[in-house]
Scaffold this motif. Structure first.
Motif, PDB file in Angstrom:
ATOM      1  N   VAL A  17       0.857  -1.191   0.000  1.00  0.00           N
ATOM      2  CA  VAL A  17       0.000   0.000   0.000  1.00  0.00           C
ATOM      3  C   VAL A  17       0.892   1.239   0.000  1.00  0.00           C
ATOM      4  N   ASN A  18       0.861   1.947  -1.104  1.00  0.00           N
ATOM      5  CA  ASN A  18       1.614   3.192  -1.245  1.00  0.00           C
ATOM      6  C   ASN A  18       0.778   4.317  -0.652  1.00  0.00           C
ATOM      7  N   ASP A  19       1.221   4.855   0.476  1.00  0.00           N
ATOM      8  CA  ASP A  19       0.433   5.858   1.195  1.00  0.00           C
ATOM      9  C   ASP A  19       0.800   7.272   0.750  1.00  0.00           C
ATOM     10  N   GLY A  20       0.625   7.529  -0.540  1.00  0.00           N
ATOM     11  CA  GLY A  20       0.846   8.874  -1.070  1.00  0.00           C
ATOM     12  C   GLY A  20       2.307   9.261  -1.157  1.00  0.00           C
ATOM     13  N   SER A  21       3.186   8.296  -1.435  1.00  0.00           N
ATOM     14  CA  SER A  21       4.628   8.580  -1.505  1.00  0.00           C
ATOM     15  C   SER A  21       4.968   9.430  -2.732  1.00  0.00           C
ATOM     16  N   ASP A  22       6.083  10.165  -2.612  1.00  0.00           N
ATOM     17  CA  ASP A  22       6.592  10.889  -3.779  1.00  0.00           C
ATOM     18  C   ASP A  22       8.033  10.470  -4.079  1.00  0.00           C
ATOM     19  N   ASP A  23       8.369   9.237  -3.692  1.00  0.00           N
ATOM     20  CA  ASP A  23       9.691   8.687  -3.994  1.00  0.00           C
ATOM     21  C   ASP A  23       9.530   7.533  -4.990  1.00  0.00           C
ATOM     22  N   CYS A  24      10.399   6.536  -4.913  1.00  0.00           N
ATOM     23  CA  CYS A  24      10.371   5.425  -5.873  1.00  0.00           C
ATOM     24  C   CYS A  24       9.485   4.258  -5.435  1.00  0.00           C
ATOM     25  N   THR A  25       8.634   4.456  -4.419  1.00  0.00           N
ATOM     26  CA  THR A  25       7.783   3.377  -3.919  1.00  0.00           C
ATOM     27  C   THR A  25       6.973   2.733  -5.044  1.00  0.00           C
ATOM     28  N   GLU A  26       6.326   3.537  -5.871  1.00  0.00           N
ATOM     29  CA  GLU A  26       5.490   2.999  -6.941  1.00  0.00           C
ATOM     30  C   GLU A  26       6.309   2.184  -7.939  1.00  0.00           C
ATOM     31  N   GLU A  27       7.448   2.676  -8.312  1.00  0.00           N
ATOM     32  CA  GLU A  27       8.310   1.976  -9.268  1.00  0.00           C
ATOM     33  C   GLU A  27       8.713   0.601  -8.727  1.00  0.00           C
ATOM     34  N   VAL A  28       9.124   0.560  -7.469  1.00  0.00           N
ATOM     35  CA  VAL A  28       9.545  -0.707  -6.863  1.00  0.00           C
ATOM     36  C   VAL A  28       8.363  -1.670  -6.755  1.00  0.00           C
ATOM     37  N   ALA A  29       7.224  -1.161  -6.291  1.00  0.00           N
ATOM     38  CA  ALA A  29       6.045  -2.011  -6.114  1.00  0.00           C
ATOM     39  C   ALA A  29       5.556  -2.581  -7.440  1.00  0.00           C
ATOM     40  N   GLN A  30       5.524  -1.767  -8.471  1.00  0.00           N
ATOM     41  CA  GLN A  30       5.049  -2.228  -9.769  1.00  0.00           C
ATOM     42  C   GLN A  30       6.009  -3.239 -10.391  1.00  0.00           C
ATOM     43  N   LYS A  31       7.298  -3.071 -10.136  1.00  0.00           N
ATOM     44  CA  LYS A  31       8.275  -4.053 -10.608  1.00  0.00           C
ATOM     45  C   LYS A  31       7.989  -5.423 -10.001  1.00  0.00           C
ATOM     46  N   TRP A  32       7.723  -5.449  -8.701  1.00  0.00           N
ATOM     47  CA  TRP A  32       7.425  -6.709  -8.030  1.00  0.00           C
ATOM     48  C   TRP A  32       6.075  -7.268  -8.456  1.00  0.00           C
ATOM     49  N   GLN A  33       5.129  -6.385  -8.704  1.00  0.00           N
ATOM     50  CA  GLN A  33       3.803  -6.832  -9.147  1.00  0.00           C
ATOM     51  C   GLN A  33       3.900  -7.572 -10.479  1.00  0.00           C
ATOM     52  N   MET A  34       4.758  -7.126 -11.346  1.00  0.00           N
ATOM     53  CA  MET A  34       4.955  -7.789 -12.635  1.00  0.00           C
ATOM     54  C   MET A  34       5.718  -9.109 -12.489  1.00  0.00           C
ATOM     55  N   ALA A  35       6.547  -9.194 -11.448  1.00  0.00           N
ATOM     56  CA  ALA A  35       7.402 -10.375 -11.278  1.00  0.00           C
ATOM     57  C   ALA A  35       6.721 -11.506 -10.521  1.00  0.00           C
ATOM     58  N   ASP A  36       5.707 -11.188  -9.700  1.00  0.00           N
ATOM     59  CA  ASP A  36       5.085 -12.204  -8.846  1.00  0.00           C
ATOM     60  C   ASP A  36       3.580 -11.966  -8.798  1.00  0.00           C
ATOM     61  N   ARG A  37       2.821 -12.926  -9.288  1.00  0.00           N
ATOM     62  CA  ARG A  37       1.363 -12.762  -9.385  1.00  0.00           C
ATOM     63  C   ARG A  37       0.683 -12.678  -8.027  1.00  0.00           C
ATOM     64  N   ARG A  38       1.389 -13.015  -6.943  1.00  0.00           N
ATOM     65  CA  ARG A  38       0.796 -12.929  -5.600  1.00  0.00           C
ATOM     66  C   ARG A  38       0.748 -11.498  -5.069  1.00  0.00           C
ATOM     67  N   ILE A  39       1.395 -10.591  -5.760  1.00  0.00           N
ATOM     68  CA  ILE A  39       1.546  -9.226  -5.255  1.00  0.00           C
ATOM     69  C   ILE A  39       0.461  -8.305  -5.804  1.00  0.00           C
ATOM     70  N   LYS A  40      -0.214  -7.607  -4.885  1.00  0.00           N
ATOM     71  CA  LYS A  40      -1.186  -6.571  -5.231  1.00  0.00           C
ATOM     72  C   LYS A  40      -0.564  -5.216  -4.883  1.00  0.00           C
ATOM     73  N   TYR A  41      -0.856  -4.232  -5.692  1.00  0.00           N
ATOM     74  CA  TYR A  41      -0.354  -2.885  -5.438  1.00  0.00           C
ATOM     75  C   TYR A  41      -1.532  -1.918  -5.370  1.00  0.00           C
ATOM     76  N   ILE A  42      -1.606  -1.178  -4.271  1.00  0.00           N
ATOM     77  CA  ILE A  42      -2.680  -0.203  -4.056  1.00  0.00           C
ATOM     78  C   ILE A  42      -2.044   1.136  -3.714  1.00  0.00           C
ATOM     79  N   LYS A  43      -2.564   2.202  -4.297  1.00  0.00           N
ATOM     80  CA  LYS A  43      -1.989   3.533  -4.069  1.00  0.00           C
ATOM     81  C   LYS A  43      -3.035   4.492  -3.512  1.00  0.00           C
ATOM     82  N   HIS A  44      -2.689   5.162  -2.419  1.00  0.00           N
ATOM     83  CA  HIS A  44      -3.503   6.270  -1.917  1.00  0.00           C
ATOM     84  C   HIS A  44      -3.129   7.535  -2.694  1.00  0.00           C
TER      85      HIS A  44
END
Length: 272
Positions: A41-68
């Motif tokens: 859960v990305n809690d409104g970050s303005d760093d590389c959180t989204e980039e890292v999370a989306q990379k893992w989401q593409m690599a592992d189907r068990r991963i969900k990514y949610i952004k505030h």
């Protein structure tokens, strides 16, 4: 691997912790217990959180990514994860902490053995820059404690990154209190005990709690005032606890005194 294993939903909230997030997710993906879903859960970050999370989401189907869309705080981020979780059990991992490989396997085995609602473990305070790790407890802090509520009023032994709990328990007592500025985890542990649910502590370090320069420094005023609110919530529902637990009354009096003193100090300072 355990047979007929329960699905565990792992919730990783991140607010500008992107540089640590990769290591945190890797420690979950590498668990010996694999029946997991991982909710970042990305809690409104303005760093590389989204980039890292989306990379893992593409690599592992068990991963969900949610952004505030904006920062809502740790309680709200964890609650968003819980609301989107499908596992029978919920586990939390702060984005700057790391799990040991057998963390979930050890806890699930113990939960099945004891029919537990909420399990904690010991942990290491870890400074990776200095290559130092320190075990927090020499032995289980709750061993032999017949009244866990009394003990928890005195000392919070629950690190969220070590916690794993029944989602049904959360459905029963409610999620994290988003109105609290701090101590939201402490409030949740107390509500588990007050509801009569079983809590255990595994006397084995299963988490590295990272110490780093970018860590948010503790706001003593915020923490103490939050504790005061939590204790008042308990008394409001159970007024007789003031008699049953003299320590609870003592803590409320001391915290009220602290708050009054600090508020007066800040008021006078404003007019200096």
């Amino acid at each position: 691997m355990l047979e007929n294993s329960w699905k565990v939903s792992v919730i990783i909230p991140s607010y500008n912790s992107g540089k640590f997030l990769d290591e945190a997710v890797q420690s979950v993906v590498s668990q010996t217990y694999q029946n997991l879903e991982i909710i970042v859960v990305n809690d409104g970050s303005d760093d590389c959180t989204e980039e890292v999370a989306q990379k893992w989401q593409m690599a592992d189907r068990r991963i969900k990514y949610i952004k505030h869309s904006r920062n809502q705080g740790l309680s709200a981020a964890r609650n968003t994860g819980i609301k989107n979780a499908i596992g029978e059990y919920i586990a939390f991992l702060d984005a700057d902490d790391v799990w040991l490989p057998k963390k979930i396997e050890i806890q699930i085995e113990k939960i099945k053995e004891t029919n537990t609602d909420l399990a904690f473990s010991d942990w290491y305070v870890w400074d990776p820059q200095k290559d130092i790790k320190t075990k927090v407890f020499g032995s289980s802090p709750i061993k032999g404690k017949k009244d866990l509520l009394k003990f928890l009023i005195k000392k919070n032994f629950g690190n969220p990154s070590t916690a794993i709990l029944r989602k049904a328990g959360l459905n029963r007592i409610g999620l994290f209190d988003e109105s609290l500025p701090s101590s939201e985890d402490y409030d949740l542990w107390l509500r588990f005990i007050l509801s009569g649910m079983k809590i255990i502590f595994i006397n084995q370090p299963l988490v590295y709690y990272r110490v780093h320069s970018n860590q948010m420094t503790g706001d003593d005023y915020k923490m103490r005032v939050s504790r005061l609110i939590v204790f008042k919530k308990i008394v409001k529902r159970n007024p007789f606890f003031l008699i049953k637990y003299p320590l609870l009354l003592k803590k409320i009096i001391l915290l009220e005194g602290y708050k009054l003193t600090q508020d007066l100090f800040n008021l006078f300072k404003r007019y200096d």
